[in-house]
Design a protein around this motif. Structure first.
Motif, short mmCIF file in Angstrom:
data_model
loop_
_atom_site.label_atom_id
_atom_site.label_comp_id
_atom_site.label_asym_id
_atom_site.label_seq_id
_atom_site.Cartn_x
_atom_site.Cartn_y
_atom_site.Cartn_z
N ASP A 1 0.85 -1.19 0.00
CA ASP A 1 0.00 0.00 0.00
C ASP A 1 0.88 1.23 0.00
N VAL A 2 1.00 1.88 -1.15
CA VAL A 2 1.88 3.04 -1.24
C VAL A 2 1.22 4.28 -0.68
N ALA A 3 -0.07 4.21 -0.35
CA ALA A 3 -0.79 5.40 0.12
C ALA A 3 -0.75 5.54 1.63
N CYS A 4 -0.36 4.47 2.34
CA CYS A 4 -0.40 4.54 3.79
C CYS A 4 0.98 4.31 4.39
N CYS A 5 1.00 4.14 5.65
CA CYS A 5 2.27 4.09 6.38
C CYS A 5 2.50 2.69 6.94
N PRO A 6 3.75 2.27 7.02
CA PRO A 6 4.04 0.96 7.60
C PRO A 6 3.80 0.97 9.11
N PRO A 7 3.56 -0.19 9.70
CA PRO A 7 3.38 -0.26 11.16
C PRO A 7 4.63 0.18 11.90
N ILE A 8 4.46 0.49 13.17
CA ILE A 8 5.59 0.87 14.02
C ILE A 8 6.64 -0.24 14.03
N GLY A 9 7.88 0.14 13.82
CA GLY A 9 8.98 -0.82 13.83
C GLY A 9 9.23 -1.50 12.51
N ASP A 10 8.44 -1.16 11.48
CA ASP A 10 8.57 -1.80 10.18
C ASP A 10 8.95 -0.79 9.10
N TRP A 11 9.49 -1.32 8.00
CA TRP A 11 9.71 -0.49 6.82
C TRP A 11 9.22 -1.24 5.59
N ASP A 12 8.79 -0.46 4.61
CA ASP A 12 8.37 -1.07 3.36
C ASP A 12 9.00 -0.32 2.19
N ILE A 13 8.79 -0.84 1.01
CA ILE A 13 9.41 -0.24 -0.17
C ILE A 13 8.47 -0.35 -1.36
N SER A 14 8.45 0.68 -2.16
CA SER A 14 7.80 0.63 -3.47
C SER A 14 8.82 1.10 -4.50
N ILE A 15 8.71 0.57 -5.71
CA ILE A 15 9.65 0.91 -6.78
C ILE A 15 8.97 1.93 -7.68
N LEU A 16 9.54 3.12 -7.76
CA LEU A 16 8.87 4.23 -8.41
C LEU A 16 8.85 4.10 -9.93
N ASN A 17 9.90 3.58 -10.50
CA ASN A 17 9.98 3.46 -11.96
C ASN A 17 10.30 2.01 -12.33
N ASP A 18 9.40 1.13 -11.91
CA ASP A 18 9.62 -0.31 -12.07
C ASP A 18 9.27 -0.71 -13.51
N THR A 19 10.21 -0.50 -14.40
CA THR A 19 9.94 -0.69 -15.83
C THR A 19 10.40 -2.03 -16.37
N ARG A 20 11.20 -2.75 -15.58
CA ARG A 20 11.73 -4.02 -16.09
C ARG A 20 11.18 -5.20 -15.29
N ASP A 21 11.89 -5.59 -14.24
CA ASP A 21 11.47 -6.76 -13.47
C ASP A 21 10.58 -6.32 -12.31
N PRO A 22 9.38 -6.88 -12.21
CA PRO A 22 8.49 -6.50 -11.10
C PRO A 22 9.13 -6.74 -9.73
N LYS A 23 9.06 -5.72 -8.88
CA LYS A 23 9.55 -5.79 -7.50
C LYS A 23 11.04 -6.05 -7.39
N ILE A 24 11.78 -5.74 -8.46
CA ILE A 24 13.24 -5.83 -8.44
C ILE A 24 13.80 -4.48 -8.83
N ILE A 25 14.75 -3.99 -8.04
CA ILE A 25 15.38 -2.71 -8.35
C ILE A 25 16.61 -2.96 -9.19
N ASN A 26 16.57 -2.52 -10.43
CA ASN A 26 17.69 -2.64 -11.35
C ASN A 26 18.50 -1.35 -11.35
N GLU A 27 19.60 -1.38 -12.04
CA GLU A 27 20.43 -0.20 -12.17
C GLU A 27 19.60 0.95 -12.75
N GLY A 28 19.66 2.10 -12.09
CA GLY A 28 18.95 3.28 -12.55
C GLY A 28 17.53 3.41 -12.02
N GLU A 29 17.01 2.37 -11.35
CA GLU A 29 15.66 2.43 -10.80
C GLU A 29 15.70 2.95 -9.36
#
Length: 257
Positions: free
Chosen positions: A100-128
């Motif tokens: 959920d990119v619109a809300c906040c992670p629970p206390i003690g947790d972190w999450d991630i979204s890929i802003l320009n995920d143009t190649r592999d889903p949920k994988i951060i490639n060079e330049g992403e």
């Protein structure tokens, strides 16, 4: 015969050790190459004094890909007021996939979204770019925020940020005076307002109660207003803003006899 077998056993042992040594060298070289290919940079670290959520972006500037985020480590070091005492806190955050990119992670947790995920889903490639949010265990107070971000192969990057503090609004002390002062003019004094970091301030006065004919300058630090020359209770709100802008408000009550 026994000597021959002992010699063969010795030679086999030497060969096994040699093979293990070569394999260890290969593993070490592979890990070294992976680490060399691993490069990331933190940017846009943001946080607000009094809040318990931080965010930042990071870019993969090497050729190594990132996806196994459960094996990443995120440490956040900050000041918090606990039991009226300024305390240095270190939070070791746990990864959670909120989805959920619109809300906040629970206390003690972190999450991630890929802003320009143009190649592999949920994988951060060079330049992403990865966008990280973390829920702290306490609300931050003043001071410097430190983020240490450790990848699954041990490469560490860090960033420092000093959250902007809210300005202090001071609309002056409540007071009582004659409604029939010359021209029914009464002062407003916001000169006690200030910014803890020395930023310049803007001012805005609003009458929120009572009968006010006019305000001389509603954007001045100190100004005056014209009442209706009758007994009244007038309340003004002063809002001060810094350059970010962050704003705080204060009120003053003027009793006109």
């Amino acid at each position: 015969m026994f000597g021959t077998m002992l010699l063969i056993f010795y030679l086999v042992s030497i060969m096994d050790l040699h093979i293990e040594f070569i394999e260890n060298i290969d593993k070490a070289m592979l890990n070294e190459n992976i680490i060399k290919l691993t490069s990331l940079k933190i940017s846009n670290l943001t946080a607000d004094t009094g809040n318990d959520t931080i965010s930042f972006k990071f870019n993969s500037t090497g050729t190594n890909k990132f996806w196994d985020f459960e094996k990443f480590d995120l440490f956040v070091i900050y000041n918090a007021t606990i039991d009226d005492t300024e305390t240095l806190v270190t939070d070791k955050m746990n990864f959670t996939d909120t989805g959920d990119v619109a809300c906040c992670p629970p206390i003690g947790d972190w999450d991630i979204s890929i802003l320009n995920d143009t190649r592999d889903p949920k994988i951060i490639n060079e330049g992403e770019t990865g966008y990280v949010r973390a829920g702290l265990s306490n609300n931050m107070s003043s001071g410097t925020l430190i983020v240490n971000f450790v990848t699954d192969n041990g490469v560490t990057t860090h960033s420092f940020y000093k959250p902007n503090q809210y300005p202090i609004a001071d609309a002056g002390d409540d007071y009582t005076e004659d409604a029939l002062l010359p021209d029914c003019i009464h002062p407003l004094d916001g000169s006690g307002s200030y910014d803890p970091e020395g930023d310049s301030l803007t001012y805005l006065w609003n009458d929120i109660s009572g009968n006010v004919i006019s305000i001389a300058d509603d954007t001045a630090e100190s100004t005056s207003f014209v009442g209706n020359c009758l007994p009244d209770v007038v309340v003004f709100e002063l809002t001060v803003s810094d350059s970010i802008p962050k704003s705080k408000s204060d009120t003053v009550t003027i009793t006109l006899d």
